[in-house]
Design a protein around this motif. Structure first.
Motif: not given
Length: 193
Positions: A28-30, A106-107, A128-130, A135-136
């Protein structure tokens, strides 16, 4: 401009987090890019990452399925910085993976809204992304937490990346004796063309 592509290739498990049986490994992440000039929201590119869990046991290597593969593919200005902010998990809080597309949306929305609403310096975006990605995913993940196995946070200047394809390795490891230990290696590639 440079064409940047990031690919999640596979995961190798030397030792599962669960004492008996396979782990349900997911990421999970971005990933994305931002301008090194100006505020963090200038020319911000955001790609959410959420892979569907892979059932994996000791001494197994598995390719990523849904949510894996190419996780970023875009033209990025040379004066931008590429960020990678990912967390590996062993799933304990069962989610409705049939709604994977909705969860990814949502993420992405949580990351985008959170980053655009903040005045943090660009160099702190990866950190901040994680939390925004978590939360998403929503309440299920907050109430019955999955086991976090490790984080990958990188900020790489596009201008400093050499052209071509480069294989990278992300190690997720904790030594704790027979209980609460794990050892994973995720292989991913960064391509600049």
């Amino acid at each position: 401009m440079a064409r940047i592509r990031i690919e999640l290739v596979d995961v190798y498990c030397r030792d599962t987090e669960d004492v008996t049986g396979a782990d349900e490994f997911f990421i999970l992440g971005g990933v994305g890019s931002y301008s090194r000039l100006g505020s963090a929201s200038d020319d911000l590119k955001i790609r959410p990452v959420l892979t569907v869990p892979i059932s994996i046991n000791d001494k197994q290597r598995k390719r990523f399925g849904i949510g894996g593969g190419i996780i970023f593919d875009d033209d990025v200005p040379e004066n931008h910085t590429l960020y990678i902010a990912l967390t590996g998990y062993d799933e304990d809080a069962h989610k409705d993976w049939s709604k994977h597309g909705d969860m990814v949306t949502k993420v992405g929305a949580a990351i985008s809204t959170g980053l655009k609403a903040t005045s943090i310096p660009p160099a702190q975006i990866a950190g901040l992304v994680i939390p925004l990605a978590i939360a998403g995913v929503g309440l299920a993940m907050k109430l019955d937490k999955d086991d976090e196995l490790g984080q990958l946070k990188h900020d790489l200047a596009i201008s400093a990346l050499p052209n071509g394809s480069h294989t990278q390795f992300w190690t997720l490891r904790k030594r704790g004796g027979w209980y609460s230990s794990w050892d994973y290696t995720v292989t991913y590639k960064i391509h600049k063309g």
